[in-house]
Each structure stands twice: as structure tokens, then as C-alpha cells.
Write a protein that holds these residues in place. Structure first.
Motif, mmCIF file in Angstrom:
data_model
loop_
_atom_site.group_PDB
_atom_site.id
_atom_site.type_symbol
_atom_site.label_atom_id
_atom_site.label_comp_id
_atom_site.label_asym_id
_atom_site.label_seq_id
_atom_site.Cartn_x
_atom_site.Cartn_y
_atom_site.Cartn_z
ATOM 1 N N ASN A 233 72.081 19.764 -36.189
ATOM 2 C CA ASN A 233 71.501 19.020 -37.220
ATOM 3 C C ASN A 233 70.028 18.162 -36.332
ATOM 4 N N GLY B 75 71.183 33.488 -37.455
ATOM 5 C CA GLY B 75 70.252 33.049 -38.351
ATOM 6 C C GLY B 75 69.557 32.544 -37.601
ATOM 7 N N TYR B 76 68.628 31.939 -38.642
ATOM 8 C CA TYR B 76 67.133 32.673 -37.747
ATOM 9 C C TYR B 76 66.825 30.756 -37.046
ATOM 10 N N SER B 77 67.695 31.457 -36.131
ATOM 11 C CA SER B 77 66.889 30.656 -34.554
ATOM 12 C C SER B 77 65.949 31.446 -33.596
ATOM 13 N N HIS B 78 64.484 31.753 -34.214
ATOM 14 C CA HIS B 78 63.494 32.215 -33.603
ATOM 15 C C HIS B 78 63.029 31.398 -32.207
ATOM 16 N N GLY C 116 72.403 29.115 -37.256
ATOM 17 C CA GLY C 116 71.413 28.058 -38.182
ATOM 18 C C GLY C 116 70.153 28.446 -38.409
ATOM 19 N N ASN C 117 68.917 26.961 -38.081
ATOM 20 C CA ASN C 117 68.047 27.628 -37.982
ATOM 21 C C ASN C 117 67.641 26.748 -36.759
ATOM 22 N N TYR D 2 64.979 21.505 -34.141
ATOM 23 C CA TYR D 2 64.095 22.136 -33.062
ATOM 24 C C TYR D 2 64.418 21.842 -31.546
ATOM 25 N N SER E 173 67.898 38.755 -37.634
ATOM 26 C CA SER E 173 68.013 37.175 -38.499
ATOM 27 C C SER E 173 67.039 36.883 -36.926
ATOM 28 N N ALA F 222 71.355 24.438 -35.875
ATOM 29 C CA ALA F 222 69.981 24.334 -36.146
ATOM 30 C C ALA F 222 69.253 23.207 -35.541
ATOM 31 N N LYS G 131 65.732 27.053 -33.885
ATOM 32 C CA LYS G 131 64.328 27.680 -33.438
ATOM 33 C C LYS G 131 63.685 26.948 -31.735
#
Length: 285
Positions: A126, A77-80, A94-95, A112, A61, A110, A97
Motif C-alpha cells: 500500500n 492483479g491489476y499491476s499494469h 494488487g494494484n 504506484y 488482469s 499495491a 502499477k
């Protein structure tokens, strides 16, 4: 198809366009994944890279991410577009990125553009655009534009735009606050600031009031429970919740409860004449 394994031992490329160079028991399993050296690393994110390290992991992911050296690190997670640089048991999940971690047992969950460097047990959750640089057991929760630089046991909860710089055992539960230097300071007011002070606090919840725009500069063991107030220097200054727009200048054990008041322990005004209509007069010596 089109995968390459160069040297190493017991390495496995499970899908197309993978590259593994050297190392042992490493595995890749998504297109354009790369692992160079190391042992028992698992790179499963597309366009992701592992360099050296031991038991580092990037699941499918998390894409366009990298782990460079270290051990037991994970980008999940979606930690691009995230990077873990050395360290042990760090996690980006998490997210989260565009994040960067180095150090030991740090976590970004989570948000950015977050960074943790050379810290231990630093935690960002977060939160966007937050930074922890060095320190010990630092935390940032539900916050953005928050920074810890140096220090130890720094802490921020539900706040934004707060900075704690080179401070020991400081904490902030605030919006738009800053602590610079000192030790064991606490900032829980809105738009407050503590500069180079020890064991001082600006509080927001005492007596059910909400206080903001207050400042402590220097000194130690100060406390402000009022808005638009300041303590400069001295020791154990206390501005109570009724003393809005007031100031304590220096002194020891000074307590102020009156609004719109400046309190000083001893005031000498050079070349002020004796007598007259002045509220404060001294000799001209």
C-alpha cells in the motif's frame, strides 16, 4: 489468428496476435502477448512480455507488464506497466502499477512507482514511490516516499517520507524521518534524523509523549525521548522526555532532563579570560 510460433517445443498460443519464439512448454493467452525462450512460462496479460525464465506468470488482469528471466516470478492483479527483472519467487500484486522488482522473494502489494532491487524478502505494501535497493528482509508498510538503500533487516511501518541509507538492522515508524549509516538504529519519531550512529534511537511513544524534530549525529547507544533535541558524538547519551530543545555534546553516559540546556562533559573555550561575568571561564592557554 495472426499468431506466430517460431521454433521451440510444445509451445501454445491460445488467442490472436500472440508471439512465441523458442523455448519449451510456454503458453500465451491474451492479445499481443509475447514469450521469448524459457520453459513453462505463462503470459496471459495483454501487451505483456516474458523473456526466458522458468515458470514465470502474468495473469490476464496484469497488462503491459514484463518478466525478464528468473523463475517462479508473478505479476498479478491489476499491476499494469510493472517489471520483474531476474530473481526468484518475486511477486507484484494488487494494484501495484509501474513497479520494478529484482532479487529473491520480494513482494510489492499495491501502490504506484515502487522499486525493489537485489533485495531478499523485501516487502512494499500500500505504498507509493517507495524504494528498497539491496539488503535482507527489508519491509515497508502503508508508506510512501520511503527508501531503504543497502543494509539489512530494515523496517518501516505506517510511515511516510522516511529514508534508511546503507544501514544495518535499522527500523523506522516515523513521518519525514531519515537514518544515514550506522547500525541497529531505531527512528520512531516525527521529523527525526539519525546520522552515522550505532545502536541509537529517537522514540515517539515513551511516557505517552509525541516527539519530533530531534537529531542524533555520530556516536553510539544514544536515546532521545524529547522534541527539538540533539545528541552529537559520544557514547550512551540520553535525553529524557522533559528535556525539550536541549543538546548533549559528546561524553559518556550523559543524561539530560532539563529543557533548553546544553550539556558537555568538559568545555574549553580558547582565549577566554579568567574571571569576569562569564558563565564559563578557562585560562588562556
Amino acid at each position: 489468428n495472426f499468431s506466430i510460433i517460431v521454433g521451440g517445443n510444445l509451445n501454445t498460443a491460445l488467442t490472436d496476435y500472440n508471439i512465441i519464439v523458442g523455448g519449451s512448454t510456454n503458453k500465451t493467452n491474451q492479445p499481443f502477448a509475447i514469450q521469448v525462450g524459457g520453459y513453462q512460462n505463462y503470459i496471459n496479460g495483454s501487451y505483456s512480455t516474458g523473456i526466458n525464465g522458468f515458470k514465470n506468470r502474468i495473469p490476464s488482469s496484469a497488462r503491459h507488464s514484463s518478466i525478464i528471466s528468473g523463475s517462479g516470478n508473478t505479476i498479478d492483479g491489476y499491476s499494469h506497466y510493472s517489471t520483474i527483472l531476474n530473481g526468484v519467487s518475486n511477486i507484484v500484486q494488487g494494484n501495484a502499477k509501474y513497479s520494478l522488482i529484482s532479487g529473491s522473494k520480494n513482494k510489492i502489494q499495491a501502490g504506484y512507482y515502487n522499486t525493489i532491487l537485489a533485495a531478499r524478502s523485501g516487502y512494499i505494501k500500500n505504498s507509493n514511490n517507495s524504494l528498497i535497493l539491496e539488503g535482507y528482509l527489508n519491509k515497508i508498510y502503508n508508506s510512501y516516499y520511503a527508501s531503504f538503500i543497502g543494509g539489512s533487516l530494515n523496517y518501516s511501518v505506517g510511515s511516510n517520507k522516511i529514508s534508511i541509507i546503507n544501514s544495518f538492522s535499522s527500523s523506522g515508524i516515523a513521518s519525514t524521518g531519515i537514518i544515514v549509516g550506522g547500525a541497529s538504529n531505531t527512528l520512531s519519531s516525527t521529523t527525526g534524523a539519525i546520522f552515522i550512529s550505532n545502536n541509537s534511537s529517537i522514540n515517539s511513544s515513551s511516557y505517552g509523549f509525541s516527539y519530533n524534530n530531534s537529531t542524533i549525529f555520530g556516536g553510539r547507544y544514544h536515546q532521545i525521548n524529547a522534541s527539538y533535541s540533539s545528541i552529537i558524538g559520544g557514547d550512551r547519551g540520553y535525553i529524557k522526555n522533559t528535556a525539550t530543545r536541549s543538546v548533549i555534546l559528546g561524553g559518556n553516559l550523559m543524561s539530560l532532563s532539563a529543557a533548553n540546556t546544553v550539556m558537555v562533559p568538559y568545555l574549553r573555550i580558547k582565549n577566554t579570560p579568567v574571571g569576569g561575568t562569564y558563565m564559563v571561564t578557562v585560562d588562556s592557554n
